[in-house]
Write a protein that holds these residues in place. Structure first.
Motif, PDB file in Angstrom:
ATOM      1  N   ASP A   1      24.460  10.011  14.255  1.00 28.20           N
ATOM      2  CA  ASP A   1      24.641   9.949  15.700  1.00 28.20           C
ATOM      3  C   ASP A   1      23.443  10.662  16.316  1.00 28.20           C
ATOM      4  OD1 ASP A   1      25.367   9.856  18.299  1.00 28.20           O
ATOM      5  OD2 ASP A   1      27.237  10.979  18.091  1.00 28.20           O
ATOM      6  N   SER A   2      22.421   9.876  16.697  1.00 30.16           N
ATOM      7  CA  SER A   2      21.155  10.484  17.109  1.00 30.16           C
ATOM      8  C   SER A   2      20.489   9.645  18.193  1.00 30.16           C
ATOM      9  CB  SER A   2      20.218  10.612  15.905  1.00 30.16           C
ATOM     10  OG  SER A   2      19.006  11.219  16.275  1.00 30.16           O
ATOM     11  N   ARG A   3      19.711  10.315  19.006  1.00 30.44           N
ATOM     12  CA  ARG A   3      18.890   9.650  20.028  1.00 30.44           C
ATOM     13  C   ARG A   3      17.419   9.905  19.725  1.00 30.44           C
ATOM     14  NH1 ARG A   3      21.386   7.709  24.532  1.00 30.44           N
ATOM     15  NH2 ARG A   3      23.558   8.323  24.890  1.00 30.44           N
ATOM     16  N   TYR A   4      16.594   8.874  19.932  1.00 34.35           N
ATOM     17  CA  TYR A   4      15.158   8.981  19.679  1.00 34.35           C
ATOM     18  C   TYR A   4      14.389   8.706  20.963  1.00 34.35           C
ATOM     19  CZ  TYR A   4      14.791   9.583  14.616  1.00 34.35           C
ATOM     20  OH  TYR A   4      14.799  10.088  13.343  1.00 34.35           O
ATOM     21  N   ARG A   5      13.228   9.328  21.065  1.00 37.03           N
ATOM     22  CA  ARG A   5      12.301   9.019  22.151  1.00 37.03           C
ATOM     23  C   ARG A   5      11.025   8.425  21.560  1.00 37.03           C
ATOM     24  NH1 ARG A   5      12.157  14.774  22.107  1.00 37.03           N
ATOM     25  NH2 ARG A   5      10.096  15.644  21.599  1.00 37.03           N
ATOM     26  N   LEU A   6      10.351   7.609  22.361  1.00 43.83           N
ATOM     27  CA  LEU A   6       9.187   6.865  21.883  1.00 43.83           C
ATOM     28  C   LEU A   6       7.964   7.194  22.717  1.00 43.83           C
ATOM     29  CD1 LEU A   6      11.584   5.170  20.640  1.00 43.83           C
ATOM     30  CD2 LEU A   6      10.070   3.196  20.823  1.00 43.83           C
ATOM     31  N   GLU A   7       6.814   7.148  22.046  1.00 38.00           N
ATOM     32  CA  GLU A   7       5.520   7.287  22.706  1.00 38.00           C
ATOM     33  C   GLU A   7       4.614   6.179  22.195  1.00 38.00           C
ATOM     34  OE1 GLU A   7       4.689  11.924  23.272  1.00 38.00           O
ATOM     35  OE2 GLU A   7       5.219  11.375  21.205  1.00 38.00           O
TER      36      GLU A   7
ATOM     37  N   PRO B   1      13.015  12.367  17.182  1.00 34.20           N
ATOM     38  CA  PRO B   1      14.379  12.650  17.638  1.00 34.20           C
ATOM     39  C   PRO B   1      14.358  13.492  18.906  1.00 34.20           C
ATOM     40  CG  PRO B   1      14.096  13.172  15.305  1.00 34.20           C
ATOM     41  CD  PRO B   1      12.728  12.953  15.862  1.00 34.20           C
ATOM     42  N   ASP B   2      15.290  13.201  19.805  1.00 31.68           N
ATOM     43  CA  ASP B   2      15.432  14.030  20.995  1.00 31.68           C
ATOM     44  C   ASP B   2      15.802  15.450  20.596  1.00 31.68           C
ATOM     45  OD1 ASP B   2      14.695  12.508  23.101  1.00 31.68           O
ATOM     46  OD2 ASP B   2      16.711  11.793  23.575  1.00 31.68           O
ATOM     47  N   ASP B   3      15.482  16.388  21.465  1.00 34.17           N
ATOM     48  CA  ASP B   3      15.863  17.774  21.200  1.00 34.17           C
ATOM     49  C   ASP B   3      17.371  17.870  21.031  1.00 34.17           C
ATOM     50  OD1 ASP B   3      13.241  18.497  21.421  1.00 34.17           O
ATOM     51  OD2 ASP B   3      13.392  19.057  23.546  1.00 34.17           O
TER      52      ASP B   3
END
Length: 448
Positions: free
Chosen positions: A168-174, A220-222
């Motif tokens: 159960d995780s959220r990711y951010r992209l660059e 991964p988001d903080d």
């Protein structure tokens, strides 16, 4: 003897039975032609592409004499819109190279990325130096190489090995094009892999807004636990393109020196023009149009050079000329600087058929009526409803496809004759009646 309430009920029933007949009679006497609309599935809204036979029936330049009716003759909310993009291809999935990276550095953490690329820009090797304090390895963050793709990426699908530990995780992209400057990208989605009482819920997709960078960096988001990735799949969709234009070739007649006149019998949304000739030529052209014969000519395209030349058995033609704005005018004019052939050239006019969208109101089956000098399409908030449906079903949602059946004649040419204006006759009748009453009063006074 029938009581007054019974008479009232009979009168009301007769009125209710007469109302649909009156609507149907109005449809039959006010419109030139109609087509049954065929739908294959139940939907909140439908769209159909207008065929040329409908354009040939229309009377008004703005296509106001075009309306959808239900089976009882009631007008249905209808919208005419420009030709939409052609149907896009299905989503395509392709595994792309990816490289694990340390987790994002915090205050005292230091790490650098060393990448080696080939002449085409594809990554050969990625080496990370330095790790986050308190950890021997950083997993979960990844560098994705998209340089081998040609279509924009609309989503990423992440893969990981099955384990007993839930995900159960959220990711951010660059995104970056040179591995030096990075910019954040909005990504929608939550990575899930959870099970309960024999049921499992898995979500591996991160939605993007059709981006085309060479490289992506996932973190991964903080506060979100990292995911031990085992593969990355890029989801692409070929960009939508407009359908190919359809063409009409008009025969012309001389109109002065080096000028030719043409008449378009259909209300087509013309956007392209070209010169048709079997003989070789090279000339500069100007094209004009107007709605009525007594109206001034309007220049529709900047002067362009058109030609048809032979080259070793191959025919070379100039490209069609786009117009400054779409036009449905009846009269067209070509002016040349050096046309030498005896016969006038043909005028090719290109257009893309428009779409008619209507809401599934009333009682099916629906009918499309066209051609009227007495009726016009009624305004309706169709666009607002379509926007609400697209928000509910997703950005790629479209009304269901529909098509027209065989044409059904209604009032014919009589529907194109404007209704008579009885106002003046009524005024004259009132004046004559008033004069008769005044004369009668005067005669009575004389007799008395």
């Amino acid at each position: 003897m029938t009581s007054p309430p019974s008479i009232f009920r009979l009168w009301l029933a007769a009125l209710l039975c007469w109302a649909p007949l009156a609507l149907a009679d109005d449809l039959a006497t006010s419109w030139q032609q109609a087509w049954p609309i065929i739908v294959d599935a139940e939907a909140p809204a439908y769209r159909l592409t207008l065929p040329s036979e409908v354009y040939a029936t229309l009377h008004t330049p703005a296509l106001a004499d075009l309306q959808v009716f239900d089976s009882r003759g009631r007008a249905v909310p209808t919208l005419l819109r420009p030709s939409g993009p052609a149907e896009t291809a299905e989503e395509q999935r392709q595994a792309v190279p990816w490289f694990p990276l340390p987790l994002p550095a915090r205050s005292e953490a230091r790490w650098e990325l060393v990448a080696e690329t080939d002449p085409s820009g594809r990554l050969r090797r990625v080496e990370s130096r330095g790790v986050q304090p308190g950890s021997e390895r950083g997993d979960g963050a990844a560098l994705v190489d998209l340089s081998g793709l040609t279509a924009p990426v609309t989503a990423l699908e992440l893969e990981w090995e099955a384990s007993e530990r839930p995900v159960d995780s959220r990711y951010r992209l660059e995104a970056s094009d040179d591995l030096e400057r990075w910019r954040p990208l909005p990504a929608r989605g939550r990575l899930l892999d959870i099970a309960h009482e024999g049921e499992q819920l898995v979500r591996r997709r991160l939605e993007l807004d059709a981006v085309s960078p060479r490289y992506l960096r996932l973190r991964p988001d903080d506060g979100s636990p990292p995911v031990e990735l085992s593969g990355v799949v890029a989801v692409t969709r070929p960009p939508a393109s407009l359908p190919e234009p359809e063409w009409r070739v008009l025969a012309g007649s001389p109109q002065g020196d080096q000028a030719f006149h043409y008449r378009l019998g259909q209300r087509l949304p013309v956007t392209l023009a070209d010169v048709e000739s079997e003989a070789s030529y090279a000339s500069q052209w100007r094209i004009y149009s107007r709605e009525h014969e007594d109206a001034p000519w309007q220049l529709r395209a900047a002067p362009w050079t058109g030609y048809r030349l032979a080259d070793d058995g191959e025919v070379l033609r100039s490209a069609p000329q786009p117009l400054r704005a779409p036009s449905r005018d009846r009269h067209w004019r070509l002016v040349s600087t050096s046309w030498s052939a005896e016969a006038p050239p043909g005028l090719r006019l290109g257009y893309r058929p428009e779409q008619l969208v209507f809401l599934a109101e009333g009682e099916p089956p629906w009918r499309l009526a066209a051609g009227s000098a007495r009726e016009s399409r009624r305004p309706a908030p169709v666009e607002a409803v379509l926007a609400s449906l697209a928000e509910r079903h997703g950005a790629g949602w479209q009304p269901a496809a529909a098509r027209l059946g065989e044409a059904q004649p209604l009032a014919g040419e009589a529907a194109l004759r404007p209704p008579r204006d009885w106002t003046q006759w009524l005024l004259w009748g009132v004046l004559i009646l008033g004069a008769g009453l005044v004369g009668g009063l005067a005669l009575r006074l004389l007799r008395s």
